[in-house]
Design a protein around this motif. Sequence first.
Motif, short mmCIF file in Angstrom:
data_model
loop_
_atom_site.label_atom_id
_atom_site.label_comp_id
_atom_site.label_asym_id
_atom_site.label_seq_id
_atom_site.Cartn_x
_atom_site.Cartn_y
_atom_site.Cartn_z
N ILE B 36 45.73 58.21 27.67
CA ILE B 36 44.96 58.99 26.54
C ILE B 36 44.97 58.32 25.19
O ILE B 36 43.77 58.04 24.54
N VAL B 39 42.73 55.13 25.52
CA VAL B 39 41.32 55.55 25.33
C VAL B 39 40.87 55.66 23.81
O VAL B 39 39.90 55.22 23.33
N CYS B 74 33.73 56.49 26.28
CA CYS B 74 34.99 57.03 26.05
C CYS B 74 34.93 58.40 26.55
O CYS B 74 36.10 58.77 27.26
N VAL B 75 33.96 59.10 26.28
CA VAL B 75 33.86 60.51 26.98
C VAL B 75 34.29 60.65 28.19
O VAL B 75 34.90 61.29 28.98
N VAL B 78 37.59 59.63 29.42
CA VAL B 78 38.82 60.59 29.19
C VAL B 78 38.58 61.70 30.22
O VAL B 78 39.45 62.32 30.58
N PHE B 79 37.36 61.98 30.58
CA PHE B 79 37.11 63.14 31.45
C PHE B 79 37.60 62.58 32.88
O PHE B 79 38.23 63.45 33.53
N VAL B 81 40.27 60.78 33.32
CA VAL B 81 41.63 60.93 32.94
C VAL B 81 41.97 62.46 33.05
O VAL B 81 43.07 62.64 34.10
N MET B 82 41.58 63.12 32.67
CA MET B 82 42.04 64.66 32.58
C MET B 82 41.70 65.08 34.05
O MET B 82 42.45 66.05 34.57
N GLU B 85 44.89 62.49 36.20
CA GLU B 85 46.15 61.93 35.74
C GLU B 85 46.92 62.98 35.10
O GLU B 85 46.35 63.53 34.15
N ASP B 87 49.45 64.19 31.95
CA ASP B 87 49.61 63.51 30.98
C ASP B 87 51.10 63.19 30.72
O ASP B 87 51.82 63.64 29.95
N GLU B 88 51.64 62.16 31.54
CA GLU B 88 52.85 61.71 31.29
C GLU B 88 53.14 60.22 31.15
O GLU B 88 52.30 59.57 31.68
#
Lengths: 331, 177
Positions: B36, B39, B74-75, B78-79, B81-82, B85, B87-88
Motif C-alpha cells: 500500500i 502505491v 493508483c485508485v 489500491v482497490f 490490493v484491498m 492482499e 495488509d502484512e
Amino acid sequence: MSLSELLRMLVYVVGVMAFVGLNAAYLVLAERKGAGRFQRRPGPTEVGYAGWLQPVADGVKLLCKQLIVPPGADAALFRLAPLLVMIPAMMSLAVIPFSETLVGRNINVGLVFVFAFGAINVMAVMLSGWASRNKYAIISAARVVSQDVAYEIPMLLVVITMLMATGTMNLHEIVQQQAGWFWHWNLFRLDLNPLMPVTFIIFFTCMLAETNRAPFDMAEAESELVAGAFTEYAGMGFGVFFMAEYANIVVGCAMTTLLFLGGWQSPFGVGSGVIWFLLKMYAVVFTVIWVRWTFPRTQFYNLLNLSWKILIPLSLFTLILTAVMMKVLRA
Amino acid sequence: MNSFPISDYLAVAIFVFCLAATVGGALLAVLTARIIRSVCGLMICCIGLAGLYYFLHSPFLALMEILIYVGAVCVTIVFAVMLAEPDEPAREERSGAAILWGTVALTVGAAICWGLSRLSLQGQWTAPAAKVTDGSVKAIGVSLLTTYSMAFELISLVLLVAIIGALVIARTGRSKA
C-alpha cells in the motif's frame, strides 16, 4: 514575477484558507440548524445569540482533544490522509472565479484543474480507511472507491458535454458566454442541447455522490459503520476531514454555478458581480443540505445500479446529442 | 517588469521540490515492503512528474497526469490490493533463487540506467529552432488526430485487447467456481 504579484498571491492564499475554515464552521452550523428545522426542532441555540457561536465552541473542543494513532495502524499514512484530503480542495478554490476580477489564478485549463485535484480526494479517503486498521473503516474505504469510480464517469461525461457546448476549458470564458438574461445560462441553453436540464441533474447527482453526501453517504454511514473511514480519527484529525468535506461541497456547488447557472452573471442582465455568485452558490449548497435531510440513504447496490445503468447511458446520450446538434446547427 | 529578487529562488525551490517528489516517490514505490505504501510512492511520483510537466509549459499534460495516474490508476491498484492482499509485510525471501534473480535484475537495471544516462549526457541533442507547439489543448488535439493518429489508434487497440482479456479471465473464473 513582481512584488505586487507576490503580495497578491499571498493575499489569495490567506484568503482561501480563511474562506475554507470559516465556511466549514458556518456550514456545519447551517447544516445543524437546517436539520433541526426539517425535523421540527430548533437546532443548536445555547452558545451565543441563537447558537451563532456554536462553531467556535466546536472548534475549541476539537482542538483540545488528543490526537490518537491506534496501535497497529500505519502511522505515516494515517497522518498523511487528512492532509491529502484537505490540500486538493484548497487548490481547486485557487482557480474558481468568484467574479470578473476576483480569481486566484485564471488558467486556461481551469475546468480540468478542478476535476484533476478532485480525483485525489478518493485516494485520500481510501488511505484513511485503510491506514486505520479498523473493520468499519476498511469496509467504508472499499465502498468509497467503488462509489466514486462509478460516479466519476458520468460526471466527466457531463463535463465533456459542457466542454463541447462551450468550446473552452477556461472557467472565466465559460461564465462570460452566459452573460445577459437568465435564459442565456447554460442550464436553459436548449439550442445547444435540448436535454440541458437533464445534464444539470446528472451533474448535481454525481456531485452529491462525489462529495459523499446523503443519500449517497456510504463512506460515513453512521448507522452501519460508526463513522466510516474516519472512525479512528480523533480531535482535529476528524475536524480536518469535516472541513475538507465542506470545502469539497463548496467546490462542487461553485462548479455547478459556473457551468450551469451563469457564475457571477446577474439573471437580469445588469448588476453582475460577486454577490450573484455567492447567492447562487449558497442556494445550491442549501439544496445539498435539503436533500441530505429529506432523502434516506440508498442501498449500496441501488446506488451502483443508478450510476452504471441510468446515469452513464444517459450522459453518453446527451454527449452524442450535443455532438449531433453542433454538427447540424453550427455547420 | 521589475522582477522580485526572490522569485528566481522560489521557482528553483518548487522545481527541486517536484524533483524530490518524483525521485523520492519512485524510491518509496520500489523499496518499501508494504504494497500500500508502494502505491503511495507511485502517487507521490506522479504528482512530482505533473509538477515537472508544468515546468515544461504543459499545464494540460500535468493535469491529465494527476487526473489519470493519481485519480484512476493508483485508485484502481489500491482497490485491487484491498480485494486481494491482507495488509502484512511480506516475508523476507533469502533463498538462493531470490538472490540469483535479484542479482540478474540489478545487473540489467544498472546496465539500462548506465546506457540511458550515457545517451542523455553525451548524445548529440539539437534543440529545436522554435517551440514545436505551445502545449495548449488545441495543439495537443490537432497533433493527436493528425501527426500521431496512428499511435493514438494503436494505443486504443491495446486498451481494447486488455479489456477483452480481463473479460475472458473473469468469465472463465466465474464458470469454474
